[in-house]
Scaffold this motif. Sequence first.
Motif, mmCIF file in Angstrom:
data_model
loop_
_atom_site.group_PDB
_atom_site.id
_atom_site.type_symbol
_atom_site.label_atom_id
_atom_site.label_comp_id
_atom_site.label_asym_id
_atom_site.label_seq_id
_atom_site.Cartn_x
_atom_site.Cartn_y
_atom_site.Cartn_z
ATOM 1 N N ARG A 234 0.803 -1.253 0.136
ATOM 2 C CA ARG A 234 -0.120 -0.207 -0.175
ATOM 3 C C ARG A 234 1.037 1.201 -0.142
ATOM 4 N NH1 ARG A 234 -5.532 -0.133 1.881
ATOM 5 N NH2 ARG A 234 -5.074 2.092 1.687
ATOM 6 N N GLU A 235 1.298 1.612 -1.153
ATOM 7 C CA GLU A 235 2.015 2.816 -0.998
ATOM 8 C C GLU A 235 1.458 4.157 -0.640
ATOM 9 O OE1 GLU A 235 3.285 3.339 -5.273
ATOM 10 O OE2 GLU A 235 4.607 5.100 -4.739
ATOM 11 N N ASP A 236 0.184 4.225 -0.530
ATOM 12 C CA ASP A 236 -0.374 5.372 0.046
ATOM 13 C C ASP A 236 -0.284 5.384 1.471
ATOM 14 O OD1 ASP A 236 -2.046 3.134 -0.028
ATOM 15 O OD2 ASP A 236 -3.901 4.521 0.613
ATOM 16 N N LEU A 237 0.138 4.147 2.101
ATOM 17 C CA LEU A 237 0.335 4.200 3.490
ATOM 18 C C LEU A 237 1.747 3.580 3.862
ATOM 19 C CD1 LEU A 237 -2.763 1.688 4.449
ATOM 20 C CD2 LEU A 237 -2.613 4.363 4.485
ATOM 21 N N ARG A 238 2.741 3.981 2.827
ATOM 22 C CA ARG A 238 4.042 3.870 3.121
ATOM 23 C C ARG A 238 4.727 4.557 4.411
ATOM 24 N NH1 ARG A 238 8.832 3.440 -0.743
ATOM 25 N NH2 ARG A 238 10.313 5.099 -0.247
ATOM 26 N N ASP A 239 4.288 5.680 4.478
ATOM 27 C CA ASP A 239 4.827 6.325 5.794
ATOM 28 C C ASP A 239 4.042 5.913 7.138
ATOM 29 O OD1 ASP A 239 6.498 7.759 4.177
ATOM 30 O OD2 ASP A 239 5.210 9.359 3.863
ATOM 31 N N TYR A 240 2.752 5.803 6.818
ATOM 32 C CA TYR A 240 1.782 5.499 7.872
ATOM 33 C C TYR A 240 2.525 4.047 8.707
ATOM 34 C CZ TYR A 240 -2.152 3.711 10.614
ATOM 35 O OH TYR A 240 -3.044 3.263 11.536
ATOM 36 N N PHE A 241 2.850 3.162 7.829
ATOM 37 C CA PHE A 241 3.282 1.789 8.558
ATOM 38 C C PHE A 241 4.620 1.929 9.224
ATOM 39 C CE2 PHE A 241 -0.275 -0.264 6.107
ATOM 40 C CZ PHE A 241 -0.791 -0.923 7.204
ATOM 41 N N PHE A 242 5.547 2.874 9.243
ATOM 42 C CA PHE A 242 6.311 3.236 10.115
ATOM 43 C C PHE A 242 5.944 3.934 11.519
ATOM 44 C CE2 PHE A 242 10.164 5.324 12.013
ATOM 45 C CZ PHE A 242 11.142 4.351 11.898
ATOM 46 N N GLY A 243 5.843 3.117 12.370
ATOM 47 C CA GLY A 243 5.478 3.660 13.721
ATOM 48 C C GLY A 243 4.039 3.484 13.858
#
Lengths: 350, 166
Positions: free
Chosen positions: A281-290
């Motif tokens: 899920r590229e749109d959640l790339r930043d989300y799934f860190f932390g």
Amino acid sequence: MKRRDFIKLSAVTAGTVIGGQLLSGYAEPLHAGNSSVQKTIISDTAVKSMDLDISYVTEVINRPKLGNKIEFWIPLPQSDYGQDVTHLSIDSPVAFNINEEPVYRNRMLYVGSEGLKEGDKISVKYKLRRKTIGIVEMKEDINKHLVLTEKEETDNNITMFVDDIVSKEKDPLEIGRKIYYALIDYLTYDKLIPGCGLGISSWTFEAKAGKCDDFHALFRTMMISKGIPVKWEQGFPLPYPSDFTKSGKLEGDCTGAHCWVSFYIGDDKWVPVDVSEADKREDLRDYFFGNLSPNRFKVSSGRDLILSPPQKGDPLNTFPFTHAETDGIPLIYGHHFRNVINYELLNMGT
Amino acid sequence: MKIIRYLLVFFVFLLSPFSDAYSAKLVVGEPPPTFTLIDENGKKVNFDDLLDKPAVIYFTHNACHYCTQIIAMLKRADKKFGREDLRIMGVNVMAKDQRLVHAYKEELGFIFPMFAGNRSDVLKAYKIYYVPKLIFIDRDKKVSKVVGHYIHQPELEANIKEIMGQ
């Protein structure tokens, strides 16, 4: 605990009782919080909790020809920082024990019986509230999360890659961030393969592809090589809120599970990451860190597990589904036994 | 220090009784890596001796529903195409010795050979990152096709016919 003939065990778990918040008798579209909304407008990151009914059934399909005693170890989820497990009930045609292994404190239902016959079902049901989690503060022995399994051993190629990525960075959070993004760029989530990944770091690195086991084994290899503890968390995936229909079913074999990890940054703080979901899920790339979205649930921790009582076969790579043996020989999934996991969404909280 | 480590690795490699194809890799159009593996009776068998006819090598383990279903398809193919003209063999990647292989064969009731394949050299050479995996080998002893996903009976049989030249 030893009782015979369809023993019921109710509400043995601690945690928040969510019965009062359950919705019943609703139809599509799904409810997010208390507002009726179309599925398509539910944001996957806006949903902060999911309440579900879970049923995990292990069925004897064929008794083994060799040996008499069938042994099952069925993972039992526990309440923790990411989930509340309540209203646990167990139906078993034979006696069972609830055991806990000493290393990761995984809890399991153990059945060892010559009396199990074809068609017998052992059913574990519970209510689950799974929550969005961010950085978690929790006291825990970090040493066991610094040990690589044999499958996670590093090699020269991985070491060179990590050294290059991490460079002179010393802050565990920043090291984790660098490795997380580097792995997303380096690996491809292999959607085409419906089979079972083995989670072997050197091979994943060479193949540049894998599934959740492979992504997170390699993440552990890289982080632990830098002295940062990483905790393996094992469970099952659920659909994202935007895709969720009222209920669903998962095959409880090696194809159906999901895993993620948390790494330690000091001061009792653990940072969750889901590298394979970030890749998907590229749109959640930043989300799934932390952050971890609530569309999942955890049933065990750790790799290379010795169950309780100990299985006679090799340590388990991971423990999301029932392990079965007769005379120390693993039984055959789909021939001797099968696990089916049914879930029903009761509520989504925003 | 590094030189000593490399020398040690080299000698271990040379002394290994199973090092026959350590460096070989699975490549379509090339001969498959061959190994000496243990069968269900504990007998050591060289893969190469079994490649005297078109062959299907099936990598599997006990914990996968797809994998168990494919055994049923291979049993049907074994019966349909006959053992005179086709060799089917299994490799159980969970098995370290004959015990598990023996039980697996007994329980699922098939007679084609199966070997204990829980060996990193074998798995690496055949690129077994996942199971199930099927390797189709033609009568020239070359890898014709690799199927690394679930297969249906018609696709399995079409691949078998291809390696048999039918």
